[in-house]
Design a protein around this motif. Structure first.
Motif, PDB file in Angstrom:
ATOM      1  N   SER A  85      31.120  53.536  34.040  1.00  0.00           N
ATOM      2  CA  SER A  85      32.001  54.599  33.577  1.00  0.00           C
ATOM      3  C   SER A  85      33.435  54.124  33.764  1.00  0.00           C
ATOM      4  N   SER A  86      34.172  54.146  32.674  1.00  0.00           N
ATOM      5  CA  SER A  86      35.560  53.695  32.774  1.00  0.00           C
ATOM      6  C   SER A  86      36.487  54.894  32.581  1.00  0.00           C
ATOM      7  N   SER A  87      37.314  55.076  33.530  1.00  0.00           N
ATOM      8  CA  SER A  87      38.316  56.132  33.461  1.00  0.00           C
ATOM      9  C   SER A  87      39.661  55.505  33.777  1.00  0.00           C
ATOM     10  N   GLU A  88      40.446  55.375  32.755  1.00  0.00           N
ATOM     11  CA  GLU A  88      41.746  54.736  32.949  1.00  0.00           C
ATOM     12  C   GLU A  88      42.733  55.739  33.531  1.00  0.00           C
ATOM     13  N   GLY A  89      43.631  55.240  34.332  1.00  0.00           N
ATOM     14  CA  GLY A  89      44.670  56.080  34.899  1.00  0.00           C
ATOM     15  C   GLY A  89      44.282  56.716  36.215  1.00  0.00           C
ATOM     16  N   LYS A  90      43.113  56.428  36.725  1.00  0.00           N
ATOM     17  CA  LYS A  90      42.689  56.998  38.012  1.00  0.00           C
ATOM     18  C   LYS A  90      42.706  55.916  39.068  1.00  0.00           C
ATOM     19  N   ILE A  91      42.965  56.340  40.278  1.00  0.00           N
ATOM     20  CA  ILE A  91      42.896  55.445  41.414  1.00  0.00           C
ATOM     21  C   ILE A  91      41.618  55.772  42.172  1.00  0.00           C
ATOM     22  N   TYR A  92      40.781  54.763  42.370  1.00  0.00           N
ATOM     23  CA  TYR A  92      39.482  54.974  43.000  1.00  0.00           C
ATOM     24  C   TYR A  92      39.515  54.532  44.453  1.00  0.00           C
ATOM     25  N   ASN A  93      38.962  55.359  45.313  1.00  0.00           N
ATOM     26  CA  ASN A  93      38.715  54.953  46.685  1.00  0.00           C
ATOM     27  C   ASN A  93      37.354  54.281  46.786  1.00  0.00           C
ATOM     28  N   ARG A  94      36.469  54.712  45.933  1.00  0.00           N
ATOM     29  CA  ARG A  94      35.131  54.141  45.895  1.00  0.00           C
ATOM     30  C   ARG A  94      34.613  54.283  44.473  1.00  0.00           C
TER      31      ARG A  94
END
Length: 146
Positions: A85-94
């Protein structure tokens, strides 16, 4: 009276008491147990007078994920699924990717007609029907008792 469980599977318990218990508690931890789940689906194989039936439990897959092939006298069933799943513009912790693959191989009996194998996938179960050759089908007849 105290009941003590006897577990014949534990080896060396007399030599190293407590070692097996510690080892089992670490391996049985949820962190490890989630990763120890078998990635090979369960299979039921049955036989009738007309055909062999193979049922493979593989929920969550689509029929496009499967590959069924025959090489010499081996029936190979494999599946591969990857989900990103690609979600651009988000910062992922995990972020975890879902990927699973398996292969099961079965030796075809000589009585199976490999040219007429049929497969279907419904409700998470892959079903294969391997018809028997005409000469291998059980012939039944009534025997007269005198």
């Amino acid at each position: 009276m105290t009941l003590v469980k006897f577990n014949p599977e534990k080896k060396n318990s007399a030599l190293l008491p407590g070692f097996n218990d510690i080892f089992e508690s670490v391996i049985g931890d949820t962190f490890f147990s989630d990763r120890r789940i078998s990635s090979v689906p369960a299979v039921n194989i049955s036989e009738s007078a007309e055909a062999y039936q193979i049922e493979l439990a593989a929920p969550g897959l689509k029929k496009e994920d499967f590959r069924v092939s025959i090489e010499k006298d081996m029936l190979n069933i494999s599946a591969q699924k990857s989900e990103e799943s690609s979600s651009e513009g988000k910062i992922y912790n995990r972020r975890e990717y879902s990927y699973s693959a398996f292969t099961r191989s079965f030796t075809l009996p000589e009585s199976a007609d490999a040219d007429k194998i049929q497969a279907s996938y419904t409700q998470g179960v892959l079903k294969l029907s391997l018809p028997k050759k005409e000469e291998a089908k059980a012939v039944s007849r009534q025997i007269e008792i005198r």
